[in-house]
Design a protein around this motif. Structure first.
Motif, PDB file in Angstrom:
ATOM      1  N   LYS A  15       5.520 -25.243 -18.642  1.00  0.00           N
ATOM      2  CA  LYS A  15       6.346 -24.984 -18.306  1.00  0.00           C
ATOM      3  C   LYS A  15       6.743 -26.349 -18.711  1.00  0.00           C
ATOM      4  CE  LYS A  15       5.164 -25.829 -13.179  1.00  0.00           C
ATOM      5  NZ  LYS A  15       5.686 -25.483 -12.172  1.00  0.00           N
ATOM      6  N   HIS A  16       8.377 -26.239 -18.971  1.00  0.00           N
ATOM      7  CA  HIS A  16       9.501 -27.657 -19.090  1.00  0.00           C
ATOM      8  C   HIS A  16      11.124 -27.566 -18.809  1.00  0.00           C
ATOM      9  CE1 HIS A  16      11.796 -25.445 -23.082  1.00  0.00           C
ATOM     10  NE2 HIS A  16      11.346 -25.001 -22.849  1.00  0.00           N
ATOM     11  N   ILE A  17      11.509 -28.230 -18.054  1.00  0.00           N
ATOM     12  CA  ILE A  17      12.482 -28.553 -17.972  1.00  0.00           C
ATOM     13  C   ILE A  17      13.417 -29.252 -19.147  1.00  0.00           C
ATOM     14  CG2 ILE A  17      13.973 -30.105 -16.733  1.00  0.00           C
ATOM     15  CD1 ILE A  17      12.080 -30.509 -14.269  1.00  0.00           C
ATOM     16  N   SER A  38      14.596 -30.608 -31.148  1.00  0.00           N
ATOM     17  CA  SER A  38      16.183 -30.403 -32.545  1.00  0.00           C
ATOM     18  C   SER A  38      17.244 -29.995 -30.875  1.00  0.00           C
ATOM     19  CB  SER A  38      15.825 -30.319 -33.084  1.00  0.00           C
ATOM     20  OG  SER A  38      15.524 -28.757 -32.933  1.00  0.00           O
ATOM     21  N   TYR A  39      16.019 -29.895 -29.918  1.00  0.00           N
ATOM     22  CA  TYR A  39      17.166 -29.439 -28.623  1.00  0.00           C
ATOM     23  C   TYR A  39      18.108 -30.164 -27.746  1.00  0.00           C
ATOM     24  CZ  TYR A  39      14.576 -24.090 -30.168  1.00  0.00           C
ATOM     25  OH  TYR A  39      14.173 -23.722 -31.078  1.00  0.00           O
ATOM     26  N   GLY A  40      16.182 -31.168 -27.023  1.00  0.00           N
ATOM     27  CA  GLY A  40      16.965 -32.545 -26.352  1.00  0.00           C
ATOM     28  C   GLY A  40      16.158 -32.526 -25.897  1.00  0.00           C
ATOM     29  N   TYR A  41      16.141 -33.236 -24.757  1.00  0.00           N
ATOM     30  CA  TYR A  41      14.831 -34.225 -23.788  1.00  0.00           C
ATOM     31  C   TYR A  41      14.293 -32.824 -22.882  1.00  0.00           C
ATOM     32  CZ  TYR A  41      16.575 -38.044 -25.751  1.00  0.00           C
ATOM     33  OH  TYR A  41      16.791 -38.921 -26.895  1.00  0.00           O
ATOM     34  N   HIS A  42      12.900 -33.198 -22.996  1.00  0.00           N
ATOM     35  CA  HIS A  42      11.857 -31.829 -22.322  1.00  0.00           C
ATOM     36  C   HIS A  42      11.077 -32.942 -21.281  1.00  0.00           C
ATOM     37  CE1 HIS A  42      12.726 -28.800 -25.299  1.00  0.00           C
ATOM     38  NE2 HIS A  42      12.686 -29.552 -26.013  1.00  0.00           N
ATOM     39  N   ILE A  43      11.348 -32.422 -19.899  1.00  0.00           N
ATOM     40  CA  ILE A  43       9.830 -32.612 -19.063  1.00  0.00           C
ATOM     41  C   ILE A  43       9.082 -31.993 -19.429  1.00  0.00           C
ATOM     42  CG2 ILE A  43       9.406 -33.792 -17.330  1.00  0.00           C
ATOM     43  CD1 ILE A  43      13.426 -33.614 -18.060  1.00  0.00           C
ATOM     44  N   VAL A  44       7.885 -31.792 -19.660  1.00  0.00           N
ATOM     45  CA  VAL A  44       6.796 -31.281 -19.843  1.00  0.00           C
ATOM     46  C   VAL A  44       5.912 -31.130 -18.445  1.00  0.00           C
ATOM     47  CG1 VAL A  44       4.795 -29.867 -21.849  1.00  0.00           C
ATOM     48  CG2 VAL A  44       6.841 -31.049 -22.430  1.00  0.00           C
ATOM     49  N   TYR A  45       5.398 -30.280 -18.088  1.00  0.00           N
ATOM     50  CA  TYR A  45       4.113 -29.789 -17.402  1.00  0.00           C
ATOM     51  C   TYR A  45       2.925 -29.053 -17.615  1.00  0.00           C
ATOM     52  CZ  TYR A  45       2.329 -29.023 -12.493  1.00  0.00           C
ATOM     53  OH  TYR A  45       0.724 -28.859 -11.920  1.00  0.00           O
ATOM     54  N   SER A  75      14.460 -24.340 -17.445  1.00  0.00           N
ATOM     55  CA  SER A  75      13.600 -24.272 -17.015  1.00  0.00           C
ATOM     56  C   SER A  75      12.780 -23.211 -17.564  1.00  0.00           C
ATOM     57  CB  SER A  75      13.074 -24.944 -16.097  1.00  0.00           C
ATOM     58  OG  SER A  75      12.958 -23.784 -15.493  1.00  0.00           O
ATOM     59  N   GLU A  76      11.761 -22.899 -17.964  1.00  0.00           N
ATOM     60  CA  GLU A  76      10.761 -21.490 -18.649  1.00  0.00           C
ATOM     61  C   GLU A  76       9.435 -22.059 -18.717  1.00  0.00           C
ATOM     62  OE1 GLU A  76      11.756 -19.759 -22.362  1.00  0.00           O
ATOM     63  OE2 GLU A  76      12.388 -21.949 -23.315  1.00  0.00           O
ATOM     64  N   GLU A  77       8.603 -20.592 -18.064  1.00  0.00           N
ATOM     65  CA  GLU A  77       7.857 -21.418 -18.698  1.00  0.00           C
ATOM     66  C   GLU A  77       6.961 -20.717 -19.746  1.00  0.00           C
ATOM     67  OE1 GLU A  77       2.963 -19.562 -15.984  1.00  0.00           O
ATOM     68  OE2 GLU A  77       5.036 -19.622 -14.743  1.00  0.00           O
ATOM     69  N   LEU A  78       5.789 -21.465 -20.585  1.00  0.00           N
ATOM     70  CA  LEU A  78       5.709 -20.592 -22.092  1.00  0.00           C
ATOM     71  C   LEU A  78       4.698 -19.878 -22.404  1.00  0.00           C
ATOM     72  CD1 LEU A  78       6.742 -24.233 -24.088  1.00  0.00           C
ATOM     73  CD2 LEU A  78       8.464 -21.690 -23.477  1.00  0.00           C
ATOM     74  N   GLY A  79       3.948 -20.316 -21.281  1.00  0.00           N
ATOM     75  CA  GLY A  79       3.013 -19.433 -21.038  1.00  0.00           C
ATOM     76  C   GLY A  79       1.710 -19.735 -22.147  1.00  0.00           C
ATOM     77  N   TYR A  80       0.456 -19.433 -22.536  1.00  0.00           N
ATOM     78  CA  TYR A  80      -0.257 -20.179 -23.076  1.00  0.00           C
ATOM     79  C   TYR A  80       0.152 -20.086 -24.923  1.00  0.00           C
ATOM     80  CZ  TYR A  80      -3.699 -20.641 -19.630  1.00  0.00           C
ATOM     81  OH  TYR A  80      -4.276 -20.930 -18.515  1.00  0.00           O
ATOM     82  N   GLN A  81       0.261 -21.293 -25.046  1.00  0.00           N
ATOM     83  CA  GLN A  81      -0.007 -21.747 -26.240  1.00  0.00           C
ATOM     84  C   GLN A  81      -0.756 -22.079 -27.207  1.00  0.00           C
ATOM     85  OE1 GLN A  81       3.591 -20.514 -28.063  1.00  0.00           O
ATOM     86  NE2 GLN A  81       3.588 -19.422 -26.011  1.00  0.00           N
ATOM     87  N   PRO A  82      -1.096 -21.538 -28.965  1.00  0.00           N
ATOM     88  CA  PRO A  82      -2.001 -22.140 -29.622  1.00  0.00           C
ATOM     89  C   PRO A  82      -1.806 -23.648 -30.780  1.00  0.00           C
ATOM     90  CG  PRO A  82      -1.042 -20.485 -30.456  1.00  0.00           C
ATOM     91  CD  PRO A  82      -0.344 -20.155 -29.560  1.00  0.00           C
TER      92      PRO A  82
END
Length: 191
Positions: free
Chosen positions: A34-36, A119-126, A83-90
């Motif tokens: 997930k990320h912010i 390109s979208y901005g700054y992410h904080i990835v969890y 913020s969103e949760e992306l689920g499993y990504q390969p």
């Protein structure tokens, strides 16, 4: 048929060493994350300037470092972030490389200590979870496809070079010497 030949030809250019290196360096098990996101918008309509977006994302990381939970930070900054949760990504997901690289390097249960720029901005990835890395045999075809596409992107003349190779393979000969010389000059211009 020409396009099929092109695809097959470019795949044949991919070496076993390239496939092994890509597998070793870039393949990883599916990652649940997930990320912010702090959006960047140079015009200031739907986001912040690059500098302000980076500062805000660093501020959010400091809040997380001080003990605030992920959900508390999201609630506190809800009007300024996405913020969103992306689920499993390969490993070959259609996400930006910087994001995927961060997913790969983070430990499960950890978040980015520095903002990740896309390109979208700054992410904080969890990183929530990660599955086992697929076996070489399971993803070899995918890796060949990726490397072939990289070769296509790296050489804008590869399609023409492939057609020359196809004609050479078919042992094309010109009876007309003038036409043959023109073809040779054209072919030489793509080397």
């Amino acid at each position: 048929r020409r396009n099929e030949y092109f695809d097959d030809y470019v795949k044949s250019l991919v070496t076993e060493d390239e496939i092994n290196k890509y597998y070793k360096d870039d393949v990883f098990g599916d990652v649940d994350s997930k990320h912010i996101l702090v959006k960047i918008d140079a015009e200031g309509k739907e986001g912040l300037s690059d500098e302000d977006a980076k500062k805000l994302s660093q501020e959010i990381i400091k809040k997380l470092d001080s003990g605030k939970t992920w959900d508390e930070v999201i609630t506190e900054y809800k009007d300024k972030i996405i913020s969103e949760e992306l689920g499993y990504q390969p490993f070959n997901a259609s996400l930006e490389k910087a994001y995927l690289d961060e997913c790969k390097k983070l430990e499960v249960g950890k978040y980015s200590k520095t903002p990740v720029l896309t390109s979208y901005g700054y992410h904080i990835v969890y990183k929530i979870d990660q599955k086992e890395t697929p076996t070489f045999e399971e993803i070899k075809g995918d890796v060949i496809e990726i490397l072939a596409n990289e070769k296509k992107s790296a050489d804008e003349n590869l399609y023409q070079k492939t057609l020359f190779a196809m004609r050479d393979e078919a042992k094309l000969e010109f009876v007309d010497t003038v036409l043959g010389e023109q073809y040779k000059k054209l072919k030489d211009s793509y080397k």
